[in-house]
Write an enzyme that holds these catalytic residues in place. Structure first.
Site, PDB file in Angstrom:
ATOM      1  N   HIS A 171      -1.735  -0.795 -11.464  1.00  0.00           N
ATOM      2  CA  HIS A 171      -2.629  -0.375 -10.391  1.00  0.00           C
ATOM      3  C   HIS A 171      -3.888  -1.219 -10.469  1.00  0.00           C
ATOM      4  O   HIS A 171      -4.323  -1.573 -11.564  1.00  0.00           O
ATOM      5  CB  HIS A 171      -2.984   1.115 -10.551  1.00  0.00           C
ATOM      6  CG  HIS A 171      -3.552   1.728  -9.325  1.00  0.00           C
ATOM      7  ND1 HIS A 171      -4.876   1.618  -8.986  1.00  0.00           N
ATOM      8  CD2 HIS A 171      -2.967   2.455  -8.345  1.00  0.00           C
ATOM      9  CE1 HIS A 171      -5.079   2.250  -7.850  1.00  0.00           C
ATOM     10  NE2 HIS A 171      -3.940   2.766  -7.433  1.00  0.00           N
ATOM     11  N   HIS A 210       0.845  -1.199   0.000  1.00  0.00           N
ATOM     12  CA  HIS A 210       0.000   0.000   0.000  1.00  0.00           C
ATOM     13  C   HIS A 210       0.879   1.248   0.000  1.00  0.00           C
ATOM     14  O   HIS A 210       1.125   1.824  -1.046  1.00  0.00           O
ATOM     15  CB  HIS A 210      -0.937  -0.075   1.207  1.00  0.00           C
ATOM     16  CG  HIS A 210      -2.040   0.920   1.214  1.00  0.00           C
ATOM     17  ND1 HIS A 210      -2.312   1.766   0.177  1.00  0.00           N
ATOM     18  CD2 HIS A 210      -2.983   1.200   2.162  1.00  0.00           C
ATOM     19  CE1 HIS A 210      -3.344   2.525   0.475  1.00  0.00           C
ATOM     20  NE2 HIS A 210      -3.770   2.199   1.682  1.00  0.00           N
ATOM     21  N   ASP A 226       3.310   6.323  -7.385  1.00  0.00           N
ATOM     22  CA  ASP A 226       4.566   6.087  -6.676  1.00  0.00           C
ATOM     23  C   ASP A 226       5.797   6.133  -7.561  1.00  0.00           C
ATOM     24  O   ASP A 226       6.919   6.122  -7.063  1.00  0.00           O
ATOM     25  CB  ASP A 226       4.519   4.714  -5.982  1.00  0.00           C
ATOM     26  CG  ASP A 226       3.602   4.734  -4.783  1.00  0.00           C
ATOM     27  OD1 ASP A 226       3.579   5.770  -4.116  1.00  0.00           O
ATOM     28  OD2 ASP A 226       2.915   3.733  -4.547  1.00  0.00           O
TER      29      ASP A 226
HETATM   30  N1  ACO Z   1       5.485  -5.179 -13.390  1.00  0.00           N
HETATM   31  C1  ACO Z   1       5.356  -6.241 -14.197  1.00  0.00           C
HETATM   32  N2  ACO Z   1       4.225  -6.911 -14.411  1.00  0.00           N
HETATM   33  C2  ACO Z   1       3.137  -6.488 -13.727  1.00  0.00           C
HETATM   34  C3  ACO Z   1       3.174  -5.384 -12.857  1.00  0.00           C
HETATM   35  C4  ACO Z   1       4.403  -4.712 -12.696  1.00  0.00           C
HETATM   36  N3  ACO Z   1       4.503  -3.655 -11.895  1.00  0.00           N
HETATM   37  N4  ACO Z   1       1.949  -5.187 -12.332  1.00  0.00           N
HETATM   38  C5  ACO Z   1       1.178  -6.135 -12.841  1.00  0.00           C
HETATM   39  N5  ACO Z   1       1.880  -6.930 -13.708  1.00  0.00           N
HETATM   40  C6  ACO Z   1       1.374  -8.030 -14.527  1.00  0.00           C
HETATM   41  C7  ACO Z   1       1.121  -9.268 -13.693  1.00  0.00           C
HETATM   42  O1  ACO Z   1       2.243 -10.102 -13.661  1.00  0.00           O
HETATM   43  C8  ACO Z   1      -0.040  -9.885 -14.429  1.00  0.00           C
HETATM   44  O2  ACO Z   1       0.473 -10.531 -15.578  1.00  0.00           O
HETATM   45  P1  ACO Z   1      -0.164 -11.923 -16.112  1.00  0.00           P
HETATM   46  O3  ACO Z   1      -1.547 -11.538 -16.534  1.00  0.00           O
HETATM   47  O4  ACO Z   1       0.738 -12.357 -17.193  1.00  0.00           O
HETATM   48  O5  ACO Z   1      -0.156 -12.831 -14.907  1.00  0.00           O
HETATM   49  C9  ACO Z   1      -0.853  -8.687 -14.910  1.00  0.00           C
HETATM   50  O6  ACO Z   1       0.114  -7.615 -15.036  1.00  0.00           O
HETATM   51  C10 ACO Z   1      -1.975  -8.252 -13.953  1.00  0.00           C
HETATM   52  O7  ACO Z   1      -1.396  -8.041 -12.671  1.00  0.00           O
HETATM   53  P2  ACO Z   1      -2.142  -8.238 -11.279  1.00  0.00           P
HETATM   54  O8  ACO Z   1      -1.128  -8.564 -10.246  1.00  0.00           O
HETATM   55  O9  ACO Z   1      -3.300  -9.173 -11.470  1.00  0.00           O
HETATM   56  O10 ACO Z   1      -2.734  -6.822 -11.038  1.00  0.00           O
HETATM   57  P3  ACO Z   1      -3.317  -6.289  -9.680  1.00  0.00           P
HETATM   58  O11 ACO Z   1      -4.373  -5.331 -10.044  1.00  0.00           O
HETATM   59  O12 ACO Z   1      -3.676  -7.379  -8.742  1.00  0.00           O
HETATM   60  O13 ACO Z   1      -2.057  -5.556  -9.027  1.00  0.00           O
HETATM   61  C11 ACO Z   1      -0.535  -3.892  -8.309  1.00  0.00           C
HETATM   62  C12 ACO Z   1      -1.913  -4.179  -8.938  1.00  0.00           C
HETATM   63  C13 ACO Z   1      -0.402  -4.613  -6.957  1.00  0.00           C
HETATM   64  C14 ACO Z   1      -0.406  -2.390  -8.059  1.00  0.00           C
HETATM   65  C15 ACO Z   1       0.559  -4.379  -9.292  1.00  0.00           C
HETATM   66  O14 ACO Z   1       0.431  -3.730 -10.535  1.00  0.00           O
HETATM   67  C16 ACO Z   1       1.964  -4.200  -8.730  1.00  0.00           C
HETATM   68  O15 ACO Z   1       2.454  -5.045  -7.974  1.00  0.00           O
HETATM   69  N6  ACO Z   1       2.656  -3.051  -9.077  1.00  0.00           N
HETATM   70  C17 ACO Z   1       3.948  -2.772  -8.539  1.00  0.00           C
HETATM   71  C18 ACO Z   1       3.824  -2.246  -7.117  1.00  0.00           C
HETATM   72  C19 ACO Z   1       3.308  -0.826  -7.067  1.00  0.00           C
HETATM   73  O16 ACO Z   1       3.759   0.044  -7.812  1.00  0.00           O
HETATM   74  N7  ACO Z   1       2.350  -0.577  -6.149  1.00  0.00           N
HETATM   75  C20 ACO Z   1       1.806   0.758  -5.945  1.00  0.00           C
HETATM   76  C21 ACO Z   1       0.361   0.821  -6.302  1.00  0.00           C
HETATM   77  S1  ACO Z   1      -0.236   2.465  -6.117  1.00  0.00           S
HETATM   78  C22 ACO Z   1      -0.600   2.642  -4.448  1.00  0.00           C
HETATM   79  O17 ACO Z   1      -0.872   1.722  -3.722  1.00  0.00           O
HETATM   80  C23 ACO Z   1      -0.551   4.011  -3.872  1.00  0.00           C
END
Ligand code: ACO
Length: 445
Positions: A324, A284, A380
C-alpha cells in the site's frame, strides 16, 4: 516570531532566525529566504518570492502524483501508515467496525460527531425514504447493452440523476447540500442494484423501507419471487462492516477527483460521477478483483511457493492485495475483513480460494522479500473472497466500494467548500515544449 535558532551557514553573520521557519539559500542569487513552517509544512506559494530577477515567475515545486504535497487541511480521516492506524473523526476503525453501523458512520463522517438517538433516527428515516429513483432512470439503464460494466452504468446513472435536481447547483446553501447528500447516500444502493439486475436481465426489485441500508441493498440485488425478502443477518452485518471500512480513506485518487471537480462548484452528482470514474481504475477500486483472478490462477495451495518465487524473481508479477502507498504495516481494515470473512463463510460455506490466500499470507509475512519492503495484506486481500461468497459477480466489486465511499466523498466535498483556503483546483506545469514559432502554411510543410 520567537528568535531562537540560527541556520548553520549564517552563524558567522549572526542573523536571527525564527525556529519555526525554513531558511533557503538560492545559490543562483546568494539570497536567503525564511519560510514559515506550519504543521511541519511550508506553503508552496511562499516559494514564489524566490526569483532570479523581477521577470522570473518565481520558484515552484514539482510533485507529480502528489507524492509529498498536502492539498488540504482536513478533520475527517487520520491514517498513520507506519503504525497501521485508521480513524474517522478520531474514532478507531476497529471500534466503528465492531460497534457502529454504516449509516451511523456516514453521519459521523459527514457531520463530525456521532449522532444522538434522535439524530440517528432522523438520518436513517431520511435515507430510507429517499431510496426510490425516478422511473426514467430505468429507461436510461435499458439503453445499455446487457454486458455493460456495472461501474460504467453507475457513473452514467449518478451523473444523470443530478439532472432531476437542478436546484443541486446551489452548493452554497447548506440545506440544499444536505438534501443532495441524503439523496446520493440513499440512491446509491438502488442505482447499484438496478445496474446488476439489468446485467442479469431480471426485473428491478424495489426498495423495502422495512429493511436496513445493507439489508435493503441485498433485497434489491437478490430478491426473486418471495413476497418479502429476508436478508441473512450475518451477511447483512458483514456487508455493513465492509461499508464502514470503505467509507473514507482521506486523500486517495477518487477523493482527490471529488475535491478537484467539486472545486469548480459543479453540482455534487457530477462530482460524485467523476470520483466514481477515478475509482473504476484497476489501480484503485479494482485490486480485489485482481486478487480473485490471482488466487484462481494459483489454483492450489501446493502451487503457492512457486508463485511467491515468481513474484520475487522480478518478472513483474505482483502479489495482488499486498502492499500500500500509505500503509507500511498491516492495513487495519485487512485485519477486520479477515475476521468478517470467517463469519461469512459460516453461512455461505468456505471459499475454495481461502486456503490459498491463507498460505500466501503465511509465506509472504515470513519471507525476507516482503518483510524488507514492508508489504502486508491490504483491504483488498480478503474483501473479494467475501463478495464472491455472497454471490456478487466480480464486475460488481468496484460498485460495492463506491456505495459507501459516497459518504466519504461528500464529507470531503463539504469540507472543501467550507475551507476559506480552497479555490478552483488548478495545478501548475513546467512547460518543456517547443518555443514560440511561426505558423507554416500546409503547402510549405
Ligand atoms: N507484490 C510484490 N512486490 C511488491 C508489491 C506486491 N504487491 N507491492 C510493492 N512491491 C515491491 C515493488 O516491486 C518495489 O520493490 P523494489 O523496491 O525492489 O523495486 C517495492 O515493493 C515498493 O513498491 P512500490 O511500487 O514503489 O510501492 P507503491 O507505494 O508505489 O505501490 C501499490 C503501492 C500500488 C498498492 C503496490 O503495493 C501494488 O501494486 N500492490 C498490489 C495491488 C494492490 O493490492 N492494490 C490495492 C491497494 S489498496 C486500495 O487501493 C484500496
Amino acid at each position: 516570531m520567537p528568535v531562537i535558532d540560527l541556520a548553520p551557514e549564517l552563524k558567522s553573520e549572526v542573523r536571527p532566525v525564527a525556529k519555526d521557519t525554513l531558511t533557503i539559500t538560492d545559490n543562483r542569487t546568494g539570497k536567503q529566504y525564511d519560510i514559515p513552517i506550519t504543521d511541519g509544512t511550508i506553503r508552496a506559494t511562499d516559494l514564489r518570492q524566490i526569483k532570479t530577477d523581477s521577470n522570473d515567475f518565481g520558484m515552484m515545486t514539482y510533485d507529480p502524483a502528489f507524492m509529498n504535497t498536502a492539498a488540504c487541511r482536513s478533520t475527517i480521516t487520520f491514517i498513520d501508515g507506519d503504525k497501521g492506524i485508521l480513524e474517522y473523526r478520531g474514532y478507531p476503525i476497529e471500534q466503528l467496525a465492531e460497534k457502529s453501523t454504516y449509516l451511523e458512520t456516514a453521519y459521523l463522517l459527514l457531520n463530525g460527531e456521532l449522532p444522538n438517538k434522535d439524530q440517528l433516527a432522523q438520518w436513517m428515516y431520511d435515507v430510507t425514504y429517499h431510496t426510490f429513483i425516478n422511473e426514467n432512470l430505468k429507461s436510461l439503464l435499458d439503453a445499455f447493452r446487457y454486458n455493460a460494466h456495472p461501474m460504467g452504468k453507475l457513473i452514467a446513472t449518478v451523473a444523470a440523476l443530478g439532472t432531476f435536481y437542478p436546484e443541486a447547483k446551489n452548493i452554497s446553501d447548506p440545506e440544499c447540500r444536505q438534501k443532495q447528500i441524503t439523496r446520493l447516500v440513499a440512491k446509491m444502493i438502488t442505482i447499484a442494484a438496478f445496474g446488476y439486475r439489468h446485467m442479469i436481465g431480471q426485473p428491478y426489485s424495489y426498495p423495502d423501507n422495512d429493511l436496513s441500508y445493507s439489508g435493503n441493498f441485498l433485497n434489491m440485488m437478490f430478491k426473486t419471487t418471495e413476497m418479502k425478502y429476508e436478508p441473512s443477518a450475518a451477511l447483512e452485518r458483514a456487508l455493513d462492516v465492509l461499508f464502514i471500512l470503505h467509507a473514507d480513506h482521506e486523500q486517495n485518487c477518487s477523493t482527490n477527483a471529488m475535491r478537484a471537480v467539486g472545486s469548480s462548484h459543479v453540482d455534487p452528482y457530477s462530482a460524485v460521477a467523476a470520483a466514481a470514474a477515478a475509482l473504476y481504475g484497476p489501480l484503485h477500486g479494482g485490486a480485489n478483483e485482481e486478487v480473485i483472478r490471482m488466487l484462481t490462477e494459483i489454483g492450489s495451495v501446493k502451487n503457492v511457493p512457486a508463485f511467491i518465487e515468481r513474484v520475487k524473481s522480478g518478472e513483474g508479477v505482483r502479489l495482488m492485495g499486498f502492499g500500500h502507498r500509505v500503509y507500511k504495516n498491516y492495513d487495519p481494515r485487512a485485519r477486520i475483513i479477515k475476521k468478517v470473512a470467517y463469519e461469512v463463510f459460516e453461512v455461505t460455506g468456505k471459499s475454495p480460494l481461502l486456503d490459498i490466500a491463507l498460505e500466501l499470507e503465511r509465506i509472504a509475512l515470513e519471507d525476507d522479500y516482503f518483510v524488507k519492503r514492508k508489504l502486508y495484506p491490504n483491504v483488498d486481500f480478503y474483501s473479494g473472497l467475501i463478495y464472491q461468497a455472497m454471490k456478487f459477480p466480480m464486475d460488481m466489486f468496484p460498485v460495492l466500494f463506491a456505495i459507501p465511499r459516497v459518504s466519504g466523498w461528500l464529507a470531503q466535498w463539504q469540507e472543501m467548500l467550507q475551507d476559506a483556503d480552497q479555490k478552483i483546483a488548478r495545478p501548475r506545469q513546467i512547460f518543456v515544449g517547443t518555443e514560440r514559432r511561426e505558423y507554416v502554411p500546409i503547402q510549405k510543410r
